[in-house]
Write a protein that holds these residues in place. Structure first.
Motif, PDB file in Angstrom:
ATOM      1  N   TYR A  72       0.812  -1.224   0.000  1.00 19.85           N
ATOM      2  CA  TYR A  72       0.000   0.000   0.000  1.00 19.85           C
ATOM      3  C   TYR A  72       0.848   1.278   0.000  1.00 19.85           C
ATOM      4  CZ  TYR A  72      -3.963  -3.049   0.906  1.00 19.85           C
ATOM      5  OH  TYR A  72      -4.921  -4.027   0.797  1.00 19.85           O
ATOM      6  N   PRO A  73       1.921   1.346  -0.775  1.00 19.16           N
ATOM      7  CA  PRO A  73       2.785   2.522  -0.722  1.00 19.16           C
ATOM      8  C   PRO A  73       2.319   3.685  -1.589  1.00 19.16           C
ATOM      9  CG  PRO A  73       3.693   0.970  -2.257  1.00 19.16           C
ATOM     10  CD  PRO A  73       2.466   0.317  -1.676  1.00 19.16           C
ATOM     11  N   GLY A  74       1.379   3.438  -2.506  1.00 10.08           N
ATOM     12  CA  GLY A  74       0.973   4.456  -3.472  1.00 10.08           C
ATOM     13  C   GLY A  74       1.676   4.238  -4.801  1.00 10.08           C
ATOM     14  N   THR A  89       5.351   4.930   5.899  1.00  5.60           N
ATOM     15  CA  THR A  89       4.638   3.850   6.579  1.00  5.60           C
ATOM     16  C   THR A  89       3.256   4.322   7.006  1.00  5.60           C
ATOM     17  OG1 THR A  89       6.692   2.834   7.362  1.00  5.60           O
ATOM     18  CG2 THR A  89       4.682   2.280   8.560  1.00  5.60           C
ATOM     19  N   ARG A  90       3.170   5.551   7.508  1.00  2.00           N
ATOM     20  CA  ARG A  90       1.864   6.091   7.907  1.00  2.00           C
ATOM     21  C   ARG A  90       0.906   6.123   6.716  1.00  2.00           C
ATOM     22  NH1 ARG A  90      -0.982  10.908   7.983  1.00  2.00           N
ATOM     23  NH2 ARG A  90      -2.399  11.134   9.791  1.00  2.00           N
ATOM     24  N   SER A  91       1.401   6.568   5.561  1.00  2.00           N
ATOM     25  CA  SER A  91       0.550   6.623   4.371  1.00  2.00           C
ATOM     26  C   SER A  91       0.100   5.231   3.956  1.00  2.00           C
ATOM     27  CB  SER A  91       1.302   7.301   3.222  1.00  2.00           C
ATOM     28  OG  SER A  91       1.550   8.660   3.516  1.00  2.00           O
ATOM     29  N   ALA A  92       1.006   4.253   4.071  1.00  2.00           N
ATOM     30  CA  ALA A  92       0.656   2.877   3.718  1.00  2.00           C
ATOM     31  C   ALA A  92      -0.410   2.328   4.670  1.00  2.00           C
ATOM     32  CB  ALA A  92       1.899   1.996   3.737  1.00  2.00           C
ATOM     33  N   ALA A 164      -2.421  -7.268  -1.378  1.00  7.31           N
ATOM     34  CA  ALA A 164      -2.982  -5.925  -1.544  1.00  7.31           C
ATOM     35  C   ALA A 164      -3.502  -5.731  -2.957  1.00  7.31           C
ATOM     36  CB  ALA A 164      -1.916  -4.882  -1.224  1.00  7.31           C
ATOM     37  N   MET A 165      -2.754  -6.199  -3.931  1.00  8.60           N
ATOM     38  CA  MET A 165      -3.157  -6.082  -5.328  1.00  8.60           C
ATOM     39  C   MET A 165      -4.427  -6.883  -5.596  1.00  8.60           C
ATOM     40  SD  MET A 165      -0.671  -6.791  -8.548  1.00  8.60           S
ATOM     41  CE  MET A 165      -1.305  -7.453 -10.095  1.00  8.60           C
ATOM     42  N   ARG A 166      -4.492  -8.063  -5.018  1.00 13.19           N
ATOM     43  CA  ARG A 166      -5.684  -8.913  -5.154  1.00 13.19           C
ATOM     44  C   ARG A 166      -6.920  -8.194  -4.619  1.00 13.19           C
ATOM     45  NH1 ARG A 166      -8.649 -12.992  -2.559  1.00 13.19           N
ATOM     46  NH2 ARG A 166      -8.857 -14.954  -3.732  1.00 13.19           N
ATOM     47  N   ARG A 167      -6.776  -7.550  -3.482  1.00 10.59           N
ATOM     48  CA  ARG A 167      -7.885  -6.797  -2.886  1.00 10.59           C
ATOM     49  C   ARG A 167      -8.336  -5.683  -3.819  1.00 10.59           C
ATOM     50  NH1 ARG A 167     -11.796  -7.073   1.193  1.00 10.59           N
ATOM     51  NH2 ARG A 167     -12.347  -4.957   1.858  1.00 10.59           N
ATOM     52  N   ALA A 168      -7.371  -4.945  -4.373  1.00 15.06           N
ATOM     53  CA  ALA A 168      -7.687  -3.822  -5.259  1.00 15.06           C
ATOM     54  C   ALA A 168      -8.377  -4.273  -6.543  1.00 15.06           C
ATOM     55  CB  ALA A 168      -6.419  -3.053  -5.600  1.00 15.06           C
ATOM     56  N   LEU A 169      -8.103  -5.504  -6.955  1.00 16.82           N
ATOM     57  CA  LEU A 169      -8.705  -6.039  -8.173  1.00 16.82           C
ATOM     58  C   LEU A 169     -10.069  -6.683  -7.919  1.00 16.82           C
ATOM     59  CD1 LEU A 169      -5.517  -7.616  -9.778  1.00 16.82           C
ATOM     60  CD2 LEU A 169      -6.848  -5.699 -10.711  1.00 16.82           C
ATOM     61  N   GLY A 170     -10.560  -6.541  -6.712  1.00 16.77           N
ATOM     62  CA  GLY A 170     -11.869  -7.089  -6.389  1.00 16.77           C
ATOM     63  C   GLY A 170     -11.823  -8.463  -5.757  1.00 16.77           C
ATOM     64  N   GLN A 216      -0.614  -3.015 -14.974  1.00 13.94           N
ATOM     65  CA  GLN A 216      -1.020  -1.650 -14.628  1.00 13.94           C
ATOM     66  C   GLN A 216      -1.314  -1.524 -13.141  1.00 13.94           C
ATOM     67  OE1 GLN A 216      -4.228  -1.544 -17.416  1.00 13.94           O
ATOM     68  NE2 GLN A 216      -2.980  -0.719 -19.082  1.00 13.94           N
ATOM     69  N   GLN A 217      -2.028  -2.487 -12.582  1.00 16.02           N
ATOM     70  CA  GLN A 217      -2.380  -2.420 -11.164  1.00 16.02           C
ATOM     71  C   GLN A 217      -1.161  -2.553 -10.270  1.00 16.02           C
ATOM     72  OE1 GLN A 217      -5.594  -1.791  -9.989  1.00 16.02           O
ATOM     73  NE2 GLN A 217      -4.488  -1.456  -8.088  1.00 16.02           N
ATOM     74  N   ALA A 218      -0.188  -3.344 -10.702  1.00 13.74           N
ATOM     75  CA  ALA A 218       1.010  -3.599  -9.878  1.00 13.74           C
ATOM     76  C   ALA A 218       1.776  -2.330  -9.564  1.00 13.74           C
ATOM     77  CB  ALA A 218       1.919  -4.601 -10.578  1.00 13.74           C
ATOM     78  N   ARG A 219       1.608  -1.285 -10.379  1.00 12.45           N
ATOM     79  CA  ARG A 219       2.323  -0.029 -10.153  1.00 12.45           C
ATOM     80  C   ARG A 219       1.930   0.626  -8.832  1.00 12.45           C
ATOM     81  NH1 ARG A 219       0.886   2.894 -15.767  1.00 12.45           N
ATOM     82  NH2 ARG A 219      -1.152   2.108 -15.068  1.00 12.45           N
ATOM     83  N   ASN A 220       0.772   0.247  -8.297  1.00 14.81           N
ATOM     84  CA  ASN A 220       0.283   0.841  -7.049  1.00 14.81           C
ATOM     85  C   ASN A 220       0.664   0.053  -5.807  1.00 14.81           C
ATOM     86  OD1 ASN A 220      -1.400   2.957  -8.356  1.00 14.81           O
ATOM     87  ND2 ASN A 220      -2.559   1.202  -9.106  1.00 14.81           N
ATOM     88  N   HIS A 221       1.363  -1.067  -5.985  1.00 10.24           N
ATOM     89  CA  HIS A 221       1.517  -1.980  -4.850  1.00 10.24           C
ATOM     90  C   HIS A 221       2.967  -2.323  -4.510  1.00 10.24           C
ATOM     91  CE1 HIS A 221      -2.787  -2.325  -4.677  1.00 10.24           C
ATOM     92  NE2 HIS A 221      -2.813  -2.559  -5.976  1.00 10.24           N
ATOM     93  N   GLY A 222       3.878  -1.443  -4.857  1.00 11.65           N
ATOM     94  CA  GLY A 222       5.248  -1.575  -4.378  1.00 11.65           C
ATOM     95  C   GLY A 222       6.156  -2.439  -5.218  1.00 11.65           C
ATOM     96  N   PHE A 223       5.712  -2.885  -6.392  1.00  9.03           N
ATOM     97  CA  PHE A 223       6.575  -3.684  -7.254  1.00  9.03           C
ATOM     98  C   PHE A 223       7.428  -2.767  -8.124  1.00  9.03           C
ATOM     99  CE2 PHE A 223       3.124  -6.712  -6.405  1.00  9.03           C
ATOM    100  CZ  PHE A 223       3.873  -7.804  -5.987  1.00  9.03           C
ATOM    101  N   SER A 224       8.735  -2.899  -8.013  1.00 10.01           N
ATOM    102  CA  SER A 224       9.642  -2.059  -8.797  1.00 10.01           C
ATOM    103  C   SER A 224      10.025  -2.705 -10.120  1.00 10.01           C
ATOM    104  CB  SER A 224      10.914  -1.761  -7.998  1.00 10.01           C
ATOM    105  OG  SER A 224      11.527  -2.972  -7.577  1.00 10.01           O
ATOM    106  N   ASN A 225       9.795  -4.015 -10.252  1.00  9.93           N
ATOM    107  CA  ASN A 225      10.142  -4.755 -11.462  1.00  9.93           C
ATOM    108  C   ASN A 225       8.847  -5.289 -12.075  1.00  9.93           C
ATOM    109  OD1 ASN A 225      11.747  -7.904 -12.206  1.00  9.93           O
ATOM    110  ND2 ASN A 225      11.828  -6.049 -13.423  1.00  9.93           N
TER     111      ASN A 225
END
Length: 255
Positions: A72-74, A89-92, A164-170, A216-225
């Motif tokens: 959940y880093p944004g 961490t607070r934002s996450a 987290a990504m799974r949750r965001a995808l429904g 596309q969704q992975a960009r919101n969940h802390g994956f750098s690769n």
């Protein structure tokens, strides 16, 4: 390697009972204004927090929290898993709280912990992922680019990001075709010499949602690769990992 459906549902009675207990305790905490965590459910054999955590706190309990909110880093961001509760961490924590309909104040207390307890199994993996499905190459996690313990820890962090990504995808099932690889396994499947699979954090996803939607969704969940359609050798899956520097490439998806 076969495809593994990541869909270990929450219908198991033990987990259902855990979730009901967590919800009950969270409701009580809300009614009486509890600020200490002494009433928090000791939900399983993984980890139990003993105090509220807010910006400025530090310690192993903060590090354990960071592992679980690392997804959940944004957009385009990552949080350090260093045991220091800073602004990132607070934002996450806030994003995690929002994702589950909790009071989003950035303070980890009973309601946040109870939700985490409901999401984790006794070995600390999130409920919809397991070490066994992540490592179908070498059961003792050895033979990769890092120590077995490091590879297993890296996998754990990636699992929580995927949760987290799974949750965001429904809360849809995800489909893993490859996780951790030893050098021997990586060579056998023609993997890149510096593949993140060798470090434990790399994972290939197939099936639905679409490869582009996953990338596309992975960009919101802390994956750098993030590698997907349009990148050589990745038209039949989306690859996610945690490389030191950002490397996103899925040209067919606009990434």
């Amino acid at each position: 390697m076969g495809v593994c459906v990541v869909n270990r549902g929450t219908t198991v009675l033990r987990r259902l009972g855990r979730a009901l207990t967590a919800l009950t305790l969270a409701a009580v905490a809300s009614l009486v204004g509890v600020t200490a965590t002494s009433s928090a459910a000791q939900a399983d054999g993984c980890y139990t927090w003993g105090r509220n955590l807010a910006e400025g706190a530090s310690g192993e309990d903060v590090r354990q929290l960071q592992i679980r909110v690392s997804g959940y880093p944004g957009y385009g961001a990552r949080i350090a898993i260093d045991g220091a509760f800073g602004p990132a961490t607070r934002s996450a924590v806030i994003r995690f709280q929002q994702a589950y309909g909790l009071s989003a104040d950035g303070v980890a207390g009973p309601q946040t912990y109870n939700q985490l307890y409901a999401l984790q199994d006794d070995d600390c993996t999130p409920v919809n992922f397991s070490y066994a499905e992540w490592n179908r190459c070498n059961g003792d996690w050895s033979g990769g680019a890092v120590s077995a313990s490091s590879a297993k820890f890296n996998a754990l962090v990636s699992m929580w990001k995927l949760q987290a990504m799974r949750r965001a995808l429904g809360s849809v099932p995800l489909y893993i075709s490859s996780g951790f690889r030893s050098y021997a396994c990586n060579s056998a499947v023609g993997g890149a010499s510096g593949s993140r699979h060798l470090y434990g954090d790399g994972v290939d996803l197939t099936g639905s949602p679409s490869f582009c939607r996953l990338a596309q969704q992975a960009r919101n969940h802390g994956f750098s690769n993030i590698l997907g359609p349009g990148y050589p050798g990745h038209n039949d899956h989306t690859h996610l990992g945690n490389s030191p520097s950002q490397s996103w490439s899925a040209p067919s998806c606009g990434i």
